[in-house]
Design an enzyme around this catalytic site. Structure first.
Site, PDB file in Angstrom:
ATOM      1  N   CYS A 143      -9.763   0.701   3.347  1.00 28.05           N
ATOM      2  CA  CYS A 143     -10.205   0.590   1.947  1.00 28.05           C
ATOM      3  C   CYS A 143     -11.702   0.844   1.837  1.00 28.05           C
ATOM      4  O   CYS A 143     -12.166   1.468   0.888  1.00 28.05           O
ATOM      5  CB  CYS A 143      -9.815  -0.751   1.351  1.00 28.05           C
ATOM      6  SG  CYS A 143     -10.368  -2.158   2.291  1.00 28.05           S
ATOM      7  N   GLU A 186      -7.646  -7.488  -2.899  1.00 29.54           N
ATOM      8  CA  GLU A 186      -8.516  -6.480  -2.259  1.00 29.54           C
ATOM      9  C   GLU A 186      -7.785  -5.155  -2.393  1.00 29.54           C
ATOM     10  O   GLU A 186      -6.816  -4.901  -1.680  1.00 29.54           O
ATOM     11  CB  GLU A 186      -8.720  -6.800  -0.770  1.00 29.54           C
ATOM     12  CG  GLU A 186      -9.400  -8.110  -0.470  1.00 29.54           C
ATOM     13  CD  GLU A 186     -10.857  -8.144  -0.890  1.00 29.54           C
ATOM     14  OE1 GLU A 186     -11.404  -7.093  -1.288  1.00 29.54           O
ATOM     15  OE2 GLU A 186     -11.436  -9.236  -0.840  1.00 29.54           O
TER      16      GLU A 186
HETATM   17  O1  TXE Z   1       0.631  -0.003  -0.838  1.00 29.05           O
HETATM   18  P1  TXE Z   1       1.339  -1.246  -1.488  1.00 29.05           P
HETATM   19  P2  TXE Z   1       1.254   1.368  -0.313  1.00 29.05           P
HETATM   20  C1  TXE Z   1      -3.813   2.067  -1.132  1.00 29.05           C
HETATM   21  C2  TXE Z   1      -3.934   3.498  -0.643  1.00 29.05           C
HETATM   22  C3  TXE Z   1      -2.498   3.911  -0.503  1.00 29.05           C
HETATM   23  C4  TXE Z   1      -1.866   3.180  -1.641  1.00 29.05           C
HETATM   24  C5  TXE Z   1      -0.387   2.951  -1.535  1.00 29.05           C
HETATM   25  O2  TXE Z   1      -4.552   4.300  -1.611  1.00 29.05           O
HETATM   26  O3  TXE Z   1      -2.326   5.297  -0.640  1.00 29.05           O
HETATM   27  O4  TXE Z   1      -2.534   1.950  -1.688  1.00 29.05           O
HETATM   28  O5  TXE Z   1      -0.038   2.296  -0.350  1.00 29.05           O
HETATM   29  C6  TXE Z   1       3.763  -5.049  -0.640  1.00 29.05           C
HETATM   30  N1  TXE Z   1       4.960  -7.477  -4.993  1.00 29.05           N
HETATM   31  N2  TXE Z   1      -3.928   1.085  -0.074  1.00 29.05           N
HETATM   32  O6  TXE Z   1       2.259   1.895  -1.271  1.00 29.05           O
HETATM   33  O7  TXE Z   1       2.655  -0.875  -2.108  1.00 29.05           O
HETATM   34  C7  TXE Z   1       4.195  -4.062   0.419  1.00 29.05           C
HETATM   35  O8  TXE Z   1       5.478  -4.400   0.913  1.00 29.05           O
HETATM   36  C8  TXE Z   1       4.431  -7.962  -3.854  1.00 29.05           C
HETATM   37  C9  TXE Z   1      -5.181   0.407   0.006  1.00 29.05           C
HETATM   38  O9  TXE Z   1       1.739   1.204   1.045  1.00 29.05           O
HETATM   39  O10 TXE Z   1       0.355  -1.922  -2.335  1.00 29.05           O
HETATM   40  C10 TXE Z   1       3.052  -4.196   1.426  1.00 29.05           C
HETATM   41  O11 TXE Z   1       3.236  -5.379   2.200  1.00 29.05           O
HETATM   42  N3  TXE Z   1       4.199  -7.197  -2.784  1.00 29.05           N
HETATM   43  C11 TXE Z   1      -5.184  -0.650   0.981  1.00 29.05           C
HETATM   44  C12 TXE Z   1       1.826  -4.401   0.529  1.00 29.05           C
HETATM   45  O12 TXE Z   1       2.359  -4.830  -0.731  1.00 29.05           O
HETATM   46  C13 TXE Z   1       4.497  -5.888  -2.853  1.00 29.05           C
HETATM   47  C14 TXE Z   1      -4.220  -0.759   2.049  1.00 29.05           C
HETATM   48  C15 TXE Z   1       0.953  -3.174   0.309  1.00 29.05           C
HETATM   49  O13 TXE Z   1       1.723  -2.138  -0.223  1.00 29.05           O
HETATM   50  C16 TXE Z   1       5.030  -5.321  -4.023  1.00 29.05           C
HETATM   51  C17 TXE Z   1      -2.996  -0.023   1.823  1.00 29.05           C
HETATM   52  C18 TXE Z   1       5.274  -6.187  -5.135  1.00 29.05           C
HETATM   53  N4  TXE Z   1       5.757  -5.739  -6.294  1.00 29.05           N
HETATM   54  C19 TXE Z   1      -2.907   0.876   0.801  1.00 29.05           C
HETATM   55  N5  TXE Z   1       5.197  -3.988  -3.821  1.00 29.05           N
HETATM   56  C20 TXE Z   1      -6.413  -1.472   1.139  1.00 29.05           C
HETATM   57  N6  TXE Z   1      -6.907  -2.077   0.051  1.00 29.05           N
HETATM   58  O14 TXE Z   1      -6.900  -1.604   2.247  1.00 29.05           O
HETATM   59  C21 TXE Z   1       4.769  -3.720  -2.561  1.00 29.05           C
HETATM   60  N7  TXE Z   1       4.353  -4.868  -1.964  1.00 29.05           N
END
Ligand code: TXE
Length: 469
Positions: free
Chosen positions: A275, A241
């Site tokens: 989101c 998602e």
């Molecule tokens: O998200 P990340 P971020 C979008 C929103 C935001 C952007 C960045 O645009 O500005 O994403 O947010 C884990 N392998 N959304 O950087 O990095 C991390 O520790 C496995 C949309 O905070 O994707 C956290 O638990 N896991 C959104 C989770 O991934 C990894 C909600 C989300 O972090 C990882 C939030 C890896 N390699 C942000 N790297 C929605 N869809 O609702 C990081 N994580």
């Protein structure tokens, strides 16, 4: 304050590095949590695998009973849980309470789902039964915007389908998830629902692990793509998602006051950090100025502040990276000639506060229109022909959601049919239902959540062909 991870039902501290958990409204350190060491992750997966051998054979009524008991426990601790969510996430307390209530609603809904079994009888007498079997150990990676509710969205369908689950919450908001897993572990056997802590490195190790059968992830598109790459060697399946850039299309026949109230809620919910929030608004040129006037009133009526303080209606952005990202979108829009209307409230001195902002006379090529801002900034564009807007909608690399606002429901349904997105709302936006499939097209995701279809994402098909000897 509980800062433990959960391995085999035991609360233990991580052996890895310490991570600060900050209050985004005050920038104070609430506490530190210790990341899980890689050996602890190994142990966690091994114990979950062991627990699966028992859990997969448990009778469904026992699971239902446990889910209802968990839901009751959560509800009885609503105030404490909501305060914890506000403390680490920043949203106003009333919204954190809604997050807890929705979580309870979702758990009870999932408890009532039944996993279907199909039966076929062939002319030659052969019988076939198609089962939906559990997968094994599922990894869940959750974000910081709705930390408590999204964790429940992942965990309960996977558990109901008789999988064991290991969650890794966002390093920015682990505390409410720890509490959720603590409650769950008071009702489920050891090892069935576990928790590891840390940043993307431990998330990467978890999703790569050969004994993980499936990964369910909510977060950024970039991380979702890394998880998908990680799944190749062991052919894990994934539910992703991801981000969105949801459009709202307002036709000229609407009741402006009513629509603006709803549009405001859908665009600025949780300071725009959702989101499924409405992220760019296209308004028919005949009512453009009136809509801007009404939305300006709406942003000016907000009370920005610490979500724990009474009267606060609007919280900060959750973390520094997001704060800087959103500010950069506003700067870019200004540099490209947009008019920016900010709520005229004074901002609190500390904290990641951004005043709710409208970007007026926005144009398609601006970053705030092209990309996901994920913050309290709404670009508003005008249009004369709805067909142009449908074309623009479908040019987006995202395909999470869209909304059409009009009294002409027939016309709205025709527009919905042409839109390339997983969800189209008519006269609302971002109001999800536990029953209806939710997922993104294009770069917004893979697979679906919610409803029976969402539950079945956590199962394998097994067809048993029975021929009499
Ligand atoms: O998200 P990340 P971020 C979008 C929103 C935001 C952007 C960045 O645009 O500005 O994403 O947010 C884990 N392998 N959304 O950087 O990095 C991390 O520790 C496995 C949309 O905070 O994707 C956290 O638990 N896991 C959104 C989770 O991934 C990894 C909600 C989300 O972090 C990882 C939030 C890896 N390699 C942000 N790297 C929605 N869809 O609702 C990081 N994580």
């Amino acid at each position: 304050m509980n800062t433990s991870m959960y391995i085999n039902g035991q609360a233990i501290l991580g052996n890895g590095n310490a991570l600060d958990v900050n209050n985004p409204a005050t920038l104070e350190v609430i506490t530190q949590v210790y990341s899980s060491a890689f050996e602890q992750l190994e142990e966690c997966v091994a114990k979950a695998k062991q627990a699966f051998t028992i859990w997969k054979n448990l009778a469904d009524p026992k699971i239902v009973e446990a889910f209802h008991a968990i839901a009751e426990d959560i509800l009885s601790q609503k105030e404490e849980l909501a305060r914890l969510i506000t403390l680490e996430q920043g949203k106003p307390l009333f919204l954190a309470q809604v997050e807890v209530e929705l979580t309870v609603q979702w758990i009870n809904y999932v408890a009532g789902l039944n996993i279907p079994v199909e039966h076929y009888q062939e002319a030659n007498g052969k019988k076939i039964t198609v089962y939906n079997r559990p997968l094994g150990v599922v990894a869940s990676i959750t974000p910081w915007n709705w930390p408590f509710m999204i964790a429940a969205w992942h965990l309960f369908p996977a558990l109901k389908a008789k999988n064991c689950v290991i969650n890794k919450p966002s390093e920015f908001t682990p505390l409410s998830t720890i509490k959720l897993i603590e409650i769950i572990n008071q009702h489920l056997p050891a090892g069935v629902c576990s928790l590891i802590l840390g940043d993307g490195k431990i998330g990467h190790a978890l999703t790569q692990h050969p004994d993980i059968q499936k990964v369910t992830f909510t977060g950024s598109t970039g991380t979702g793509q890394k998880i998908l790459e990680n799944s190749v060697s062991t052919l894990k399946s994934v539910v992703l998602e991801l981000g969105g850039n949801d459009i709202g299309i307002v036709l000229e026949d609407v009741d402006i006051d009513q629509v603006c109230r709803k549009v405001f809620m859908s665009a600025f919910l949780n300071a725009g950090q959702t989101c499924a929030c409405l992220k760019r608004l296209y308004v028919h040129e005949k009512i453009y100025d009136q809509v801007i006037r009404k939305l300006t009133e709406m942003i000016n009526s907000q009370v920005l502040g610490n979500g724990l303080e009474e009267g606060t209606t609007f919280g900060p952005v959750q973390n520094k990276l997001q704060f800087e990202k959103v500010q950069a979108f506003i700067t870019d829009a200004l540099e490209h000639g947009a008019t920016v209307i900010r709520s005229h409230q004074l901002l609190p001195e500390k904290g990641y506060f951004i005043a709710p902002t409208l970007v007026v006379n926005a144009r398609d090529e601006m970053e705030v229109v092209q990309k996901e801002q994920f913050g309290p900034v709404l670009p508003i564009l005008s249009f004369s022909h709805v067909d142009e807007v449908i074309k623009t909608t479908n040019q987006s690399e995202f395909g999470l959601g869209a909304s059409v606002w009009t009294k002409n429901l027939q016309k709205a349904e025709k527009i919905a049919e042409q839109i390339e997105a997983g969800t189209v709302w008519i006269n609302s936006h971002a109001d999800l239902s536990p029953e209806a499939a939710f997922g993104g097209w294009k770069l917004s995701g893979l697979g679906y959540s919610f409803g029976l279809g969402g539950l079945l994402q956590y199962t394998h098909k097994q067809s048993v062909h029975i021929t009499a000897a």
